[in-house]
Design an enzyme around this catalytic site. Structure first.
Site, mmCIF file in Angstrom:
data_model
loop_
_atom_site.group_PDB
_atom_site.id
_atom_site.type_symbol
_atom_site.label_atom_id
_atom_site.label_comp_id
_atom_site.label_asym_id
_atom_site.label_seq_id
_atom_site.Cartn_x
_atom_site.Cartn_y
_atom_site.Cartn_z
ATOM 1 N N ARG A 168 -2.684 4.680 -0.417
ATOM 2 C CA ARG A 168 -3.890 5.425 -0.107
ATOM 3 C C ARG A 168 -3.777 6.842 -0.664
ATOM 4 O O ARG A 168 -2.679 7.342 -0.890
ATOM 5 C CB ARG A 168 -4.109 5.508 1.405
ATOM 6 C CG ARG A 168 -4.251 4.175 2.118
ATOM 7 C CD ARG A 168 -4.444 4.414 3.608
ATOM 8 N NE ARG A 168 -4.630 3.179 4.357
ATOM 9 C CZ ARG A 168 -3.647 2.514 4.968
ATOM 10 N NH1 ARG A 168 -2.406 2.988 4.901
ATOM 11 N NH2 ARG A 168 -3.894 1.402 5.635
ATOM 12 N N LYS A 189 -0.786 5.720 7.935
ATOM 13 C CA LYS A 189 -1.658 6.140 9.029
ATOM 14 C C LYS A 189 -0.911 6.119 10.355
ATOM 15 O O LYS A 189 -0.047 5.275 10.588
ATOM 16 C CB LYS A 189 -2.872 5.198 9.119
ATOM 17 C CG LYS A 189 -3.879 5.355 8.003
ATOM 18 C CD LYS A 189 -5.074 4.446 8.245
ATOM 19 C CE LYS A 189 -6.172 4.663 7.222
ATOM 20 N NZ LYS A 189 -7.343 3.786 7.468
ATOM 21 N N HIS A 223 -9.383 4.783 -4.144
ATOM 22 C CA HIS A 223 -9.299 3.543 -3.368
ATOM 23 C C HIS A 223 -9.553 2.308 -4.233
ATOM 24 O O HIS A 223 -9.128 1.206 -3.880
ATOM 25 C CB HIS A 223 -10.283 3.585 -2.200
ATOM 26 C CG HIS A 223 -9.731 3.004 -0.944
ATOM 27 N ND1 HIS A 223 -8.688 3.570 -0.239
ATOM 28 C CD2 HIS A 223 -10.050 1.867 -0.265
ATOM 29 C CE1 HIS A 223 -8.405 2.830 0.817
ATOM 30 N NE2 HIS A 223 -9.212 1.794 0.821
ATOM 31 N N ARG A 273 -6.347 0.883 -5.151
ATOM 32 C CA ARG A 273 -5.753 0.118 -4.038
ATOM 33 C C ARG A 273 -6.343 -1.288 -3.990
ATOM 34 O O ARG A 273 -5.618 -2.271 -3.805
ATOM 35 C CB ARG A 273 -6.017 0.876 -2.740
ATOM 36 C CG ARG A 273 -5.439 0.247 -1.478
ATOM 37 C CD ARG A 273 -5.596 1.247 -0.341
ATOM 38 N NE ARG A 273 -5.412 0.664 0.968
ATOM 39 C CZ ARG A 273 -4.222 0.515 1.563
ATOM 40 N NH1 ARG A 273 -3.126 0.875 0.934
ATOM 41 N NH2 ARG A 273 -4.135 0.003 2.780
ATOM 42 N N HIS A 289 -1.595 -2.298 6.487
ATOM 43 C CA HIS A 289 -2.689 -2.684 7.375
ATOM 44 C C HIS A 289 -2.150 -2.973 8.768
ATOM 45 O O HIS A 289 -1.102 -3.618 8.914
ATOM 46 C CB HIS A 289 -3.414 -3.916 6.844
ATOM 47 C CG HIS A 289 -4.299 -3.632 5.671
ATOM 48 N ND1 HIS A 289 -4.749 -4.609 4.806
ATOM 49 C CD2 HIS A 289 -4.827 -2.469 5.212
ATOM 50 C CE1 HIS A 289 -5.507 -4.061 3.871
ATOM 51 N NE2 HIS A 289 -5.570 -2.767 4.099
ATOM 52 N N TYR A 301 -9.548 -9.817 0.683
ATOM 53 C CA TYR A 301 -9.116 -10.143 -0.675
ATOM 54 C C TYR A 301 -8.983 -11.648 -0.880
ATOM 55 O O TYR A 301 -9.099 -12.137 -1.996
ATOM 56 C CB TYR A 301 -7.778 -9.458 -0.974
ATOM 57 C CG TYR A 301 -7.886 -7.957 -0.854
ATOM 58 C CD1 TYR A 301 -8.601 -7.212 -1.777
ATOM 59 C CD2 TYR A 301 -7.315 -7.278 0.213
ATOM 60 C CE1 TYR A 301 -8.734 -5.832 -1.649
ATOM 61 C CE2 TYR A 301 -7.438 -5.900 0.344
ATOM 62 C CZ TYR A 301 -8.141 -5.196 -0.590
ATOM 63 O OH TYR A 301 -8.278 -3.839 -0.467
#
Length: 318
Positions: free
Chosen positions: A162, A186, A255, A258, A282, A291
Site C-alpha cells: 500500500r 494497517k 493502488h 497493488r 488483508h 481477485y
C-alpha cells in the site's frame, strides 16, 4: 410564574446535537485506545460530524430509529456514489454498535432496521504488460528522482504494498540475504513479504543512488534532499510517470499496482488465496476474494505466469 424556554424546538435540537457530539468524542477516544490508524480515525470523525450536522438541521435525535435512514436517504437524493453510501453505512454501524456495547444507547439499535446496501461488483483496474513496459521505460532526465521513481514502480509491482506502507519503509526493513521486506501495515500489524530476483537486482542498483542521499532519514524512499517521502508524493510520482508514459485508460494511482500484483499472482500455478491474503496484509480472506471473482478471460491477457516482474523489458535508466 414558571420559566418558559424561548424557542424550545431549537433548544432541544441543539441539546440533542450536543449529546451526540459527546458520544462521537467517546467513540473516537475508544478507536484511539484500540490502536486504529490515524487515517481510519479521521475518516470516522469526518463522517460522524457530517451525520451530526444533518441530524441537527433536521431536528432528529440520534437515538431515533429514523435518524440513520434519514441521513442515508439524503446521500442518495444528492446523487452520492453507491460506494460512498456503503462506506458511511459501515461507519454508522460501527458507531451505533459501540454505543450498544457501552450501554450508551436507549432503545434498540436503529442500524438493525436498515438493510446493508448491496455491493456493486466492480473489477479493479490493473496494468497490462504494455502499461508496465511504458512506465518502466518512460523517457526522463537522468537524475536521482528518475532512478527512484522507476524503482518505485518495480517495488509496487513486486510486493503489492500500500502507499502508506511504502513511505514507512526503512532501509533496514530490506533483507537481501533472504529477499524479503518487513512491512508495517494497517493497525500496527507487521508482515514479511518475499520478493523475486528481478526486484532484488533492481534494489541493488537503486541503493547505489540512494546512499548518496543520506540526509537525516534512513527511509528507503526519499526526496532529493534525503527526507522521507510522504503519501501524497507517491501519488504525484505515479501520476507523473503515467502521464509521461501516455497512460490514460485506467486509474493512475499507487493502488492500481497493488491490484496488478494480486491479479497476476492469483493466476500462477499453485497460487493459494490464503497466501495472497497474507502477502497483501488483508485482515480477512473475504477481502481477497475479489481477485478470484474476476474471470480468467478478463485478466489472463494481463497476467504473468509467475514473477509479476518477469517478462518485462527492463528500463535502461536503472
Amino acid at each position: 410564574m414558571e420559566y418558559q424556554i424561548p424557542y424550545p424546538e431549537i433548544w432541544r435540537s441543539q441539546n440533542k446535537a450536543a449529546t451526540l457530539g459527546v458520544r462521537i468524542k467517546d467513540f473516537i477516544a475508544f478507536c484511539e485506545s484500540n490502536g486504529l490508524s490515524e487515517k481510519t480515525i479521521t475518516h470516522y470523525r469526518d463522517v460522524l460530524n457530517l451525520y451530526q450536522r444533518h441530524l441537527q438541521e433536521q431536528g432528529i435525535d440520534f437515538e431515533d430509529v429514523t435518524a440513520p435512514r434519514s441521513y442515508l436517504a439524503e446521500l442518495r437524493n444528492k446523487g452520492r456514489a453507491h460506494s460512498t453510501i456503503r462506506v458511511r453505512y459501515g461507519v454508522l454501524c460501527t458507531f451505533y454498535q459501540f454505543l450498544v456495547n457501552e450501554g450508551r444507547l436507549r432503545g434498540e439499535n436503529p442500524m438493525m432496521l436498515i438493510n446493508k446496501p448491496r455491493k456493486h461488483r466492480k473489477y479493479p483496474d490493473i496494468l497490462t504488460e504494455q502499461h508496465i513496459n511504458k512506465l518502466l521505460n518512460a523517457k526522463s532526465v537522468r537524475s536521482f528522482e528518475s532512478y527512484r521513481d522507476a524503482f518505485l514502480c518495480y517495488f509496487l509491482l513486486g510486493t503489492g504494498c500500500r502507499r502508506e506502507e511504502v513511505v514507512k519503509l526503512n532501509i533496514g526493513d530490506i533483507d537481501l540475504t533472504s529477499n524479503t521486506v518487513r512491512i508495517h501495515g494497517k493497525g500496527g500489524k507487521m508482515r514479511v513479504v518475499p520478493f523475486g530476483h528481478t526486484l532484488a537486482e533492481q534494489l541493488r542498483k537503486y541503493m547505489r543512488y540512494r546512499i548518496s542521499r543520506r540526509g537525516e532519514s534512513n527511509a528507503l524512499f526519499v526526496t532529493r534532499e534525503g527526507r522521507r517521502l510522504k503519501p501524497k508524493s507517491i501519488n504525484f510520482i505515479i501520476r507523473r510517470l503515467s502521464k509521461r508514459a501516455g497512460i490514460t485508460d485506467i486509474k493512475r494511482t499507487p493502488h492500481v499496482f497493488r491490484h496488478t500484483f494480486a491479479s497476476r499472482y492469483i493466476l500462477q500455478p499453485g497460487a493459494r488465496i490464503t497466501t495472497l491474503s497474507q502477502l497483501l496484509g488483508h485482515a480477512s480472506v473475504s477481502t481477497t476474494q475479489r481477485y478470484i471473482h474476476m474471470t480468467a478471460a478478463e485478466i489472463a491477457q494481463e497476467a504473468f505466469k509467475c514473477d509479476p516482474l518477469r517478462g518485462i523489458e527492463f528500463a535502461s535508466n536503472l
